[in-house]
Motif scaffolding. Structure first.
Motif, PDB file in Angstrom:
ATOM      1  N   VAL A 413       0.856  -1.193   0.000  1.00  0.00           N
ATOM      2  CA  VAL A 413       0.000   0.000   0.000  1.00  0.00           C
ATOM      3  C   VAL A 413       0.887   1.236   0.000  1.00  0.00           C
ATOM      4  O   VAL A 413       1.739   1.379   0.888  1.00  0.00           O
ATOM      5  CB  VAL A 413      -0.917   0.006   1.244  1.00  0.00           C
ATOM      6  CG1 VAL A 413      -1.743   1.280   1.297  1.00  0.00           C
ATOM      7  CG2 VAL A 413      -1.820  -1.224   1.262  1.00  0.00           C
ATOM      8  N   PRO A 414       0.730   2.118  -0.983  1.00  0.00           N
ATOM      9  CA  PRO A 414       1.581   3.312  -1.030  1.00  0.00           C
ATOM     10  C   PRO A 414       1.541   4.087   0.292  1.00  0.00           C
ATOM     11  O   PRO A 414       0.471   4.328   0.846  1.00  0.00           O
ATOM     12  CB  PRO A 414       0.971   4.128  -2.181  1.00  0.00           C
ATOM     13  CG  PRO A 414       0.285   3.111  -3.035  1.00  0.00           C
ATOM     14  CD  PRO A 414      -0.208   2.046  -2.110  1.00  0.00           C
ATOM     15  N   GLY A 415       2.690   4.441   0.779  1.00  0.00           N
ATOM     16  CA  GLY A 415       2.785   5.244   2.006  1.00  0.00           C
ATOM     17  C   GLY A 415       2.647   4.453   3.296  1.00  0.00           C
ATOM     18  O   GLY A 415       2.769   4.987   4.398  1.00  0.00           O
ATOM     19  N   ALA A 416       2.406   3.148   3.150  1.00  0.00           N
ATOM     20  CA  ALA A 416       2.126   2.353   4.353  1.00  0.00           C
ATOM     21  C   ALA A 416       3.340   2.224   5.259  1.00  0.00           C
ATOM     22  O   ALA A 416       3.226   2.196   6.484  1.00  0.00           O
ATOM     23  CB  ALA A 416       1.615   0.975   3.957  1.00  0.00           C
ATOM     24  N   LYS A 417       4.528   2.129   4.651  1.00  0.00           N
ATOM     25  CA  LYS A 417       5.709   1.925   5.489  1.00  0.00           C
ATOM     26  C   LYS A 417       5.965   3.140   6.388  1.00  0.00           C
ATOM     27  O   LYS A 417       6.382   3.005   7.542  1.00  0.00           O
ATOM     28  CB  LYS A 417       6.926   1.617   4.621  1.00  0.00           C
ATOM     29  CG  LYS A 417       6.956   0.153   4.182  1.00  0.00           C
ATOM     30  CD  LYS A 417       8.341  -0.353   3.894  1.00  0.00           C
ATOM     31  CE  LYS A 417       8.717  -0.053   2.480  1.00  0.00           C
ATOM     32  NZ  LYS A 417       9.950  -0.741   2.058  1.00  0.00           N
ATOM     33  N   GLU A 418       5.679   4.298   5.839  1.00  0.00           N
ATOM     34  CA  GLU A 418       5.831   5.512   6.643  1.00  0.00           C
ATOM     35  C   GLU A 418       4.897   5.447   7.859  1.00  0.00           C
ATOM     36  O   GLU A 418       5.267   5.816   8.978  1.00  0.00           O
ATOM     37  CB  GLU A 418       5.527   6.770   5.817  1.00  0.00           C
ATOM     38  CG  GLU A 418       6.578   7.103   4.765  1.00  0.00           C
ATOM     39  CD  GLU A 418       6.584   6.166   3.575  1.00  0.00           C
ATOM     40  OE1 GLU A 418       5.622   5.386   3.412  1.00  0.00           O
ATOM     41  OE2 GLU A 418       7.551   6.194   2.793  1.00  0.00           O
ATOM     42  N   ARG A 419       3.682   4.952   7.595  1.00  0.00           N
ATOM     43  CA  ARG A 419       2.724   4.850   8.697  1.00  0.00           C
ATOM     44  C   ARG A 419       3.231   3.854   9.746  1.00  0.00           C
ATOM     45  O   ARG A 419       3.119   4.084  10.960  1.00  0.00           O
ATOM     46  CB  ARG A 419       1.344   4.378   8.198  1.00  0.00           C
ATOM     47  CG  ARG A 419       0.720   5.250   7.114  1.00  0.00           C
ATOM     48  CD  ARG A 419       0.256   6.593   7.657  1.00  0.00           C
ATOM     49  NE  ARG A 419      -0.698   6.488   8.751  1.00  0.00           N
ATOM     50  CZ  ARG A 419      -2.018   6.350   8.607  1.00  0.00           C
ATOM     51  NH1 ARG A 419      -2.531   6.278   7.400  1.00  0.00           N
ATOM     52  NH2 ARG A 419      -2.819   6.307   9.662  1.00  0.00           N
ATOM     53  N   LEU A 420       3.787   2.766   9.273  1.00  0.00           N
ATOM     54  CA  LEU A 420       4.287   1.751  10.210  1.00  0.00           C
ATOM     55  C   LEU A 420       5.445   2.310  11.044  1.00  0.00           C
ATOM     56  O   LEU A 420       5.540   2.052  12.245  1.00  0.00           O
ATOM     57  CB  LEU A 420       4.742   0.505   9.453  1.00  0.00           C
ATOM     58  CG  LEU A 420       3.627  -0.360   8.849  1.00  0.00           C
ATOM     59  CD1 LEU A 420       4.212  -1.433   7.929  1.00  0.00           C
ATOM     60  CD2 LEU A 420       2.797  -1.029   9.953  1.00  0.00           C
ATOM     61  N   LEU A 421       6.319   3.057  10.384  1.00  0.00           N
ATOM     62  CA  LEU A 421       7.455   3.637  11.113  1.00  0.00           C
ATOM     63  C   LEU A 421       6.965   4.582  12.203  1.00  0.00           C
ATOM     64  O   LEU A 421       7.551   4.659  13.292  1.00  0.00           O
ATOM     65  CB  LEU A 421       8.393   4.348  10.134  1.00  0.00           C
ATOM     66  CG  LEU A 421       9.243   3.409   9.270  1.00  0.00           C
ATOM     67  CD1 LEU A 421       9.830   4.142   8.071  1.00  0.00           C
ATOM     68  CD2 LEU A 421      10.358   2.763  10.105  1.00  0.00           C
ATOM     69  N   GLU A 422       5.864   5.292  11.908  1.00  0.00           N
ATOM     70  CA  GLU A 422       5.296   6.173  12.931  1.00  0.00           C
ATOM     71  C   GLU A 422       4.807   5.360  14.133  1.00  0.00           C
ATOM     72  O   GLU A 422       4.942   5.760  15.277  1.00  0.00           O
ATOM     73  CB  GLU A 422       4.113   6.966  12.354  1.00  0.00           C
ATOM     74  CG  GLU A 422       4.537   8.070  11.380  1.00  0.00           C
ATOM     75  CD  GLU A 422       3.354   8.616  10.600  1.00  0.00           C
ATOM     76  OE1 GLU A 422       3.608   9.245   9.553  1.00  0.00           O
ATOM     77  OE2 GLU A 422       2.200   8.405  11.010  1.00  0.00           O
ATOM     78  N   PHE A 423       4.239   4.193  13.815  1.00  0.00           N
ATOM     79  CA  PHE A 423       3.707   3.354  14.897  1.00  0.00           C
ATOM     80  C   PHE A 423       4.801   2.779  15.798  1.00  0.00           C
ATOM     81  O   PHE A 423       4.534   2.400  16.936  1.00  0.00           O
ATOM     82  CB  PHE A 423       2.880   2.193  14.312  1.00  0.00           C
ATOM     83  CG  PHE A 423       1.444   2.539  14.060  1.00  0.00           C
ATOM     84  CD1 PHE A 423       0.577   2.747  15.125  1.00  0.00           C
ATOM     85  CD2 PHE A 423       0.951   2.652  12.771  1.00  0.00           C
ATOM     86  CE1 PHE A 423      -0.767   3.064  14.895  1.00  0.00           C
ATOM     87  CE2 PHE A 423      -0.374   2.963  12.537  1.00  0.00           C
ATOM     88  CZ  PHE A 423      -1.247   3.181  13.598  1.00  0.00           C
ATOM     89  N   VAL A 424       6.005   2.689  15.267  1.00  0.00           N
ATOM     90  CA  VAL A 424       7.076   2.038  16.046  1.00  0.00           C
ATOM     91  C   VAL A 424       7.263   2.719  17.398  1.00  0.00           C
ATOM     92  O   VAL A 424       7.472   2.073  18.426  1.00  0.00           O
ATOM     93  CB  VAL A 424       8.392   2.040  15.247  1.00  0.00           C
ATOM     94  CG1 VAL A 424       9.570   1.623  16.134  1.00  0.00           C
ATOM     95  CG2 VAL A 424       8.273   1.102  14.053  1.00  0.00           C
ATOM     96  N   SER A 425       7.170   4.056  17.411  1.00  0.00           N
ATOM     97  CA  SER A 425       7.372   4.749  18.688  1.00  0.00           C
ATOM     98  C   SER A 425       6.044   5.119  19.354  1.00  0.00           C
ATOM     99  O   SER A 425       5.980   6.018  20.192  1.00  0.00           O
ATOM    100  CB  SER A 425       8.231   5.997  18.451  1.00  0.00           C
ATOM    101  OG  SER A 425       7.730   6.731  17.362  1.00  0.00           O
TER     102      SER A 425
END
Lengths: 489, 444
Positions: A413-425
């Motif tokens: 999903v486009p942009g999904a990895k950025e969202r996941l990285l946000e969730f990390v913290s």
């Protein structure tokens, strides 16, 4: 020993049988030399002799060697005629003649074909079989009357392998042979030879009181002709000697898409035989003809689980929205085996309407269903699913967020990895863990750099998990700089 | 009333988007029902009769050829409730007895045993057969099975000759059978992922591929030994040329045995080649075609056998001396990266993170199967083509055979994958078939 006696007789007979010009060809000396190698009984030496002969013949008949086949044929025949050539040598010489022999080999081979040594006689027949032209065909036909039943079968096979249309009349007569074995091989041969004349011969014989076994071979041969008429196929469908030829006839008739197709399709769908129904369902849907597809789909309402499994696979041939609608119905009511196949279908043809079922199955289904659902979610050609997943990530609802995070391991999903990285913290530890779990299987080099930066700002369990992930992934594909920084952690 | 017309009237609007995600997820069943409400029919009306009414008919199978490779098949099928092993067949009564003992031990009851496969074919209650014989018997038994309405799982390589493959394809098409070839690497996730990465261009244009096949000892001519009374040796040889019996000739041995002889297979080309060439065809999207040139080892001093596709992609047997990637079975080199894959779920890539690439929705996704035998059984029920169907098996086997012919003739071959003929070499073209020993003529 009987075999030894046969061998001794054969050696003498061969010399008498083969008459070859004394003109020495380019390869004569080499062939004779190799033939001598066969006298060495050492297993490796025997194999080497065999291979040397093969290599010599191969070189002699290379494309750039004009007339090489005729030349080497003469020299092989010469070696074959020598009394001192061993039986092993003769065996392999004959095998080479079956590869490259020319018409000048026919006469000596025809004599060999009648020899007592069955092995050499058979190798001679196979060599004749492979030689082009009338001489070889006539030699086979001439030998036929002198053969027993087994030999007759072999001659007929040879004629069939040659596609010998000049033998159609003779084979037609053999369809009425007293021997069912000979008649069956003749029927098979007519199918192999093909062409209008062979087809008409088979048609004339079909229904003329042949035994069931012979009739079955005739049916198979008829079905192998692309020019067979629909009436004959319909006859086979209605009264064929075996269920397999009847099924093949049904398949052929539906595939032809003519007026008769609907009639036989209906009969097939109503058959008591599961395989017949399967072919009807499969062929009807694959036909691409609206009326045929409708006939099949109209009966979906009465179908058993077995029939529905076939229907599901065939739905790929109908309009995607139709396939999806029926697929969803079956999915909701079928057992796991049907559901697994339906998930595959929905991944291929599904739309926004399938999203709920796919996500639910991914979330709650058995392991097998979850795997299939993950593939379907990855494949589903619906931008709405991307929106859906993004909305779930933003919802703040734990179940939704965690499920969406997990799906992202499968769907790009486009942009999904950025969202996941946000969730990390994220302050919610489960969100952080979920994000890291998915990142562990989809992260690339730049993601690792970002994770490193995040780790430097993290503490406690989150920091520990990130470092653990980096220590696993950085050695595999982190930058050199990152590797050294991670090592230092 | 047409049921499918009712289905067509269903709501095709993206109503899901309008429904709260959470609500939908909390009870997707409810959601699905709501979407389908205008046309929803009770399962009893659909003929389903509720849950657990799927394709449950038990499949009766016959297992033919009880050498090494059949061991796994036997165990697998005996362990499944959906399958009934009803017939065993082998030309060696010792193997047959051992197989029967296993059936009895597993199932608590025996099944019928046969020396002649024709007797299995004659049974109308046998739905499908597994053919685990040496290669020279694959085609004949498979074709007879298909003509008798049976589905087939045939071990790789599918055939002994190119012509056999053409006949098998035609027969399968005419009789509508399900045929799965035992190239089970297709049902492994690492091989599929590797193929998907290559196919979707993630390593750029592929120019070179190495496939590690290993080597058998050279064939030899063993001394004649007495034929054991339990073995029908003539039948074991079948269509292959007559040779004196020696145990080493017929032995099942992954390091040699019958596999080292050209008479019964294509040696390593048909052994590991049938697996790896198959994956290469898959990864290159060439399942319905093939290479155009085959060059043997030693030609013009070349150290490795290779073949070439029309676009210049070169497939080299082995790794030569450079060593790089030797630990992998298949190594794809592209202009922008590399993919390396082996059994044991080993997948490596350069760029390394490539193996973590999640395919985009528009990417080509390859047929997914995680269990090659289960895929076949499922196809028998659904009539959907299995992951390694007859055309795929034929095309891969063609590569094995052409590599072997080129090796035996010691010269390069040109191949036309559309007309399926050897070009410009009439003598070599004869090798597309082999003389068959009487009375074992193909189909005769």
């Amino acid at each position: 020993m009987k075999l030894d006696l046969i061998r001794k007789c054969a050696v003498g007979a061969l010399a008498a049988a083969i008459s070859v010009s004394s003109f020495a060809g380019e390869y004569r000396e080499e062939v004779l030399s190799i033939a001598k190698e066969f006298e060495n009984s050492d297993p490796d030496a025997q194999y080497t002799a065999r291979r040397n002969l093969e290599i010599l013949v191969s070189a002699a008949t290379a494309p750039e060697k004009s007339g090489g086949a005729a030349e080497i044929t003469g020299d092989l025949l010469y070696a074959l005629s020598q009394p001192e050539s061993s039986r092993e040598a003769k065996k392999y010489i004959l095998r080479q003649l079956a590869r490259v022999g020319t018409s000048k080999a026919v006469a000596p081979l025809a004599k060999l074909m009648m020899e007592e040594d069955a092995l050499l006689a058979e190798n001679a027949r196979k060599a004749i079989e492979s030689i082009k032209g009338n001489k070889a065909a006539n030699a086979l036909k001439k030998a036929y009357s002198k053969m027993d039943e087994s030999g007759k079968k072999d001659i007929i096979r040879s004629l069939a392998h040659r596609g010998e249309s000049s033998s159609i009349g003779f084979l037609g007569k053999e369809l009425n042979s007293d021997s069912d074995v000979v008649a069956s091989v003749a029927a098979w041969a007519l199918g192999e030879i093909g062409g209008a004349k062979a087809l008409n011969t088979l048609k004339a014989a079909y229904g003329s009181g042949l035994s069931k076994g012979v009739a079955g071979v005739v049916e198979r041969s008829l079905l192998s002709h692309s020019s067979i008429d629909a009436d004959t196929i319909a006859d086979i469908f209605e009264s064929g000697s075996s269920i397999s030829t009847r099924r093949a006839a049904l398949r052929e008739l539906i595939g032809r898409k003519d007026d008769r197709a609907l009639e036989v399709l209906e009969a097939g769908l109503e058959s008591d035989d599961l395989d017949m129904r399967s072919i009807a369902i499969e062929s009807g849907l694959a036909s691409g003809v609206d009326d045929c597809q409708s006939l099949v789909l109209d009966r979906a309402i009465q179908m058993s689980g077995d029939d529905l499994a076939v229907l599901l696979a065939g739905l790929r041939n109908v309009r995607p929205e139709t396939a999806e609608t029926i697929g969803l119905q079956i999915f909701e009511n079928g057992d796991e085996a049907l559901q697994l196949n339906t998930l595959e279908l929905l991944g291929e043809v599904g739309s926004v309407r399938s999203i709920g079922a796919l996500l639910r199955t991914f979330d709650e289904g058995s392991r097998a269903l979850k795997i299939k659902a993950s593939l379907a979610l990855a494949q589903l050609d619906s931008p709405a699913l991307n929106d859906w997943l993004n909305d779930m990530l933003s919802s703040g609802v734990e179940k939704d967020v965690l499920l969406a995070q997990e799906v992202l391991a499968y769907r790009n999903v486009p942009g999904a990895k950025e969202r996941l990285l946000e969730f990390v913290s994220h302050e919610n530890a489960d969100f952080s863990k979920g994000a890291l779990k998915t990142l562990s299987v989809i992260a690339d080099e730049s993601d690792l750099d970002q994770l490193y930066s995040i780790s430097r700002k993290s503490t406690g369990e989150t920091e520990r998990l990130i470092i653990s992930l980096l220590k696993k992934l950085a050695p595999e594909f982190g930058s050199e700089s990152l590797k050294s920084r991670v090592e230092a952690l | 009333m047409l049921l499918y017309a009712l289905f067509l009237d269903s709501n095709t609007q993206p109503v899901m988007k309008k429904i709260s995600r959470r609500t939908a997820l909390k009870s997707s069943l409810k959601t699905a029902a709501a979407i389908s409400a205008p046309i929803f029919l009770p399962s009893s009306v659909l003929g389903l009769g509720g849950k657990n009414t799927g394709p449950n008919s038990r499949i009766n199978i016959g297992l033919i050829g009880h050498g090494k490779i059949m061991h796994g098949h036997r165990k697998y099928h005996l362990g499944r409730d959906s399958v009934e092993v009803v017939a065993l067949c082998d030309v060696d009564s010792r193997k047959l007895d051992a197989a029967l003992a296993e059936v009895k031990e597993t199932k608590g009851r025996g099944c019928d045993t046969y020396e002649y496969y024709e007797d299995v074919m004659a049974r109308s209650d046998v739905d499908a057969v597994v053919v685990g014989t040496p290669d020279h018997w694959h085609a004949q038994i498979s074709i007879e099975a298909m003509k008798n309405g049976k589905d087939v799982y045939v071990e790789k390589p599918m055939t002994l000759t190119i012509e056999e493959g053409k006949v098998m394809r035609e027969t399968c098409e005419r009789y509508g059978n399900i045929l799965q070839v035992g190239s089970q690497q297709r049902s492994n996730g690492a091989f599929r992922k590797a193929a998907e990465l290559v196919l979707n261009g993630y390593i750029g244009k592929v120019h070179t591929i190495h496939a590690r096949l290993g080597a058998f000892p050279e064939p030899t001519q063993y001394k004649e030994e007495p034929i054991p009374p339990e073995l029908n040796y003539d039948r074991w040889l079948g269509p292959a040329p007559w040779e004196p019996y020696n145990f080493e000739r017929i032995k099942g041995d992954y390091g040699g045995g019958w596999r080292r002889f050209w008479d019964y297979g294509s040696r390593k080309n048909g052994d590991w080649g049938a697996h790896h060439y198959d994956i290469i065809q898959w990864a290159l999207g060439r399942d319905d075609t093939g290479p155009v040139e085959f060059v043997p080892k030693g030609y013009k001093g070349g150290t490795e056998q290779y073949y070439v596709y029309e676009d210049g992609t070169k497939i080299i047997r082995g790794y030569g001396r450079q060593g790089s990637g030797r630990e992998h079975m298949i190594h794809f080199y592209g202009e922008e990266g590399e993919v390396m894959v082996s059994r044991g779920d080993k997948l490596d890539t350069k760029v390394a993170s490539l193996k973590n690439m999640v395919l985009k929705p528009g990417d080509t996704r390859l047929y997914e199967s995680s269990d090659h035998r289960a895929d076949w059984l499922n196809s028998i029920r659904t009539r959907k083509q299995p992951i390694c169907h007859v055309e795929i098996g034929h095309r891969t086997a063609t590569i094995c055979h052409l590599s072997g012919i080129s090796e035996r003739l010691k010269r390069p071959l040109r191949w036309d994958p559309v007309k399926e003929t050897i070009v410009g070499d009439a003598e070599a073209a004869k090798w597309m078939s082999r003389p068959r020993r009487a009375p074992y003529g193909l189909l005769g």
